[in-house]
Design an enzyme around this catalytic site. Sequence first.
Site, PDB file in Angstrom:
ATOM      1  N   ASP A 128       3.225   4.574  -1.040  1.00  0.00           N
ATOM      2  CA  ASP A 128       3.169   5.967  -1.494  1.00  0.00           C
ATOM      3  C   ASP A 128       4.508   6.403  -2.085  1.00  0.00           C
ATOM      4  O   ASP A 128       5.530   6.397  -1.396  1.00  0.00           O
ATOM      5  CB  ASP A 128       2.790   6.811  -0.257  1.00  0.00           C
ATOM      6  CG  ASP A 128       2.378   8.214  -0.609  1.00  0.00           C
ATOM      7  OD1 ASP A 128       2.497   8.601  -1.774  1.00  0.00           O
ATOM      8  OD2 ASP A 128       1.949   8.932   0.319  1.00  0.00           O
ATOM      9  N   ASP A 130      -3.629  14.855  -3.600  1.00  0.00           N
ATOM     10  CA  ASP A 130      -4.357  14.725  -2.329  1.00  0.00           C
ATOM     11  C   ASP A 130      -5.657  15.526  -2.322  1.00  0.00           C
ATOM     12  O   ASP A 130      -5.700  16.674  -2.744  1.00  0.00           O
ATOM     13  CB  ASP A 130      -3.485  15.222  -1.171  1.00  0.00           C
ATOM     14  CG  ASP A 130      -2.345  14.265  -0.890  1.00  0.00           C
ATOM     15  OD1 ASP A 130      -2.111  13.359  -1.715  1.00  0.00           O
ATOM     16  OD2 ASP A 130      -1.693  14.435   0.148  1.00  0.00           O
TER      17      ASP A 130
HETATM   18  C1  GLA Z   1       0.841  11.714   0.462  1.00  0.00           C
HETATM   19  C2  GLA Z   1      -0.415  10.897   0.194  1.00  0.00           C
HETATM   20  C3  GLA Z   1      -1.408  11.154   1.312  1.00  0.00           C
HETATM   21  C4  GLA Z   1      -0.787  10.759   2.642  1.00  0.00           C
HETATM   22  C5  GLA Z   1       0.512  11.516   2.852  1.00  0.00           C
HETATM   23  C6  GLA Z   1       1.267  11.010   4.062  1.00  0.00           C
HETATM   24  O1  GLA Z   1       0.596  13.083   0.389  1.00  0.00           O
HETATM   25  O2  GLA Z   1      -0.970  11.229  -1.047  1.00  0.00           O
HETATM   26  O3  GLA Z   1      -2.592  10.418   1.085  1.00  0.00           O
HETATM   27  O4  GLA Z   1      -0.571   9.370   2.659  1.00  0.00           O
HETATM   28  O5  GLA Z   1       1.369  11.394   1.736  1.00  0.00           O
HETATM   29  O6  GLA Z   1       2.485  11.629   4.225  1.00  0.00           O
END
Ligand code: GLA
Length: 513
Positions: free
Chosen positions: A276, A336
């Site tokens: 990520d 997200d």
């Molecule tokens: C980002 C990702 C999420 C999750 C969070 C964890 O927002 O897009 O899917 O993994 O980080 O902190």
Amino acid sequence: MNFLSPAPLRALRLTGICAAAALSLLAQAGVSGFWVYRAPTGDGNFRDTYFELTQSGASVGGTFYSGTRQIPVTEGSFKDGKLRFVVNLGNENIARPMVYEGTLANGKIDMTAQAPSGNRPPTTGVAEHARREAMLPPARLPLPELHQVPDNGLVRTPPMGWNSWNLFAGKVDDRTVREIADAMISSGMREAGYVYVNIDDTWEAPQRDVRGNIGTNSKFPNMKALADYVHSKGLKIGIYSSPGPKTCAEYEGSYGHEVQDAQTFAAWGIDYLKYDWCSASQIYKDEDMQAVYQKMGDALLKTGRPIVYSLCQYGRADVWKWGAKVGGNCWRTTGDIGDRWQSMDNIGFHQIEIAPYAKSGHFNDPDMLEIGNGGMNGDEYRTHLSLWSLLAAPLLAGNDLRNMTAEIKSILMNREVIAIDQDPAVNPVRQVSQEGKAVVLARRLKDNSLAVGLFNRGDQAATVAVKWEALGAGGKKMQVRDLWRHQPVEASGGGYSASVPAHGVVLVRVAAQ
Ligand code: GLA
């Protein structure tokens, strides 16, 4: 307080500086300066927040640092040792005030941070003076030349499993993961195809060991033992990291330790890595993403362990064009998801154009499922699974598998719909028609039949229709099976039409007779 030891007091008297000036010096010593607020997360980590305050009399102003953002203190006061200041962590559209309150003693401030309107619990911690450099990211490391990372041969159809983030976020721990693995079996999810049990952010220890190895925090006493447990159930286990120095939840990232971390993950028995972007944005630009992701792609391959590689950089830099080249098995195409109709609808229906970039082993990922988390109704969750399946998206459940209603089970484990997602041909979905809020999507399957979704994105029930001609099957007699009702349905007039509930779908499989 021992600000004025006898010697300086004497000096003050001797030099004739009046008491008022001494007091003003004291007041200046108040809260002006650069601070770090460290709030424990409960698992051995701390969340650090930086701010700079300028005190003038009882009034306090300053700047708050949130990632790369600099946010002005909107109001602040310091009186009788008590500090209070407010910053707006929202944006021009949504105000998100955060109130910091604390008491200064011995150069430290015992502090609480609270969002007055939010449903998040307050954090408590201690603010101490810090050097400004403490918040700066580490120096940029050189990046490798681009090359094609060999295909790891994994997940020829979209990965299926579970991920901890949507429901558990920072509360995921060893016990929850074991119980989810158990529930994956007892609920029938494994039999339906869900095999990856993926731990998202917040498993990491605050510091690396002396050799630079990443470790787990108190929520995960022994990752290898946990992986062994998950494997003993016939399941696979996934983990999470970031190419930046910190993850999105501000835990330890893999920056500068990519090869070492890949080796650690392999040694633990990890089968899936979600990687990520997060704080990598403080060091690299979007155009560096390919090389950054390639670095971990190579590192994973070098371990010799089959590890699914999931890129997560929110669909920036046209990742669908190069995700496979850097070794990615899937790549997030959006920000997200939230457990709300608007979020799911908006994400899901914006994926059609990029569908042709998905290939066997390399998939677009419109984010994890929210089915069963309570923010949408059954019709909306049926739309969620139908849409994700037509898109050939990874199916990572994000709910509490230990506790599912019969309806949620019937949605997540609908084998006829899962078969669309898992169709080995991985042909791209296409939009057949759109009339107002009625959208028809279709995908040709390996056996030459067609999966057709009649979607109603509107707030009222509506009739949605498709003509065989629009599917390239004009003049043919077709048989139609409803994949949610699990039965054949009558088609007439050279097509099929159905009443579809608000935000719902009728998903059919259509084959020439
Ligand atoms: C980002 C990702 C999420 C999750 C969070 C964890 O927002 O897009 O899917 O993994 O980080 O902190």
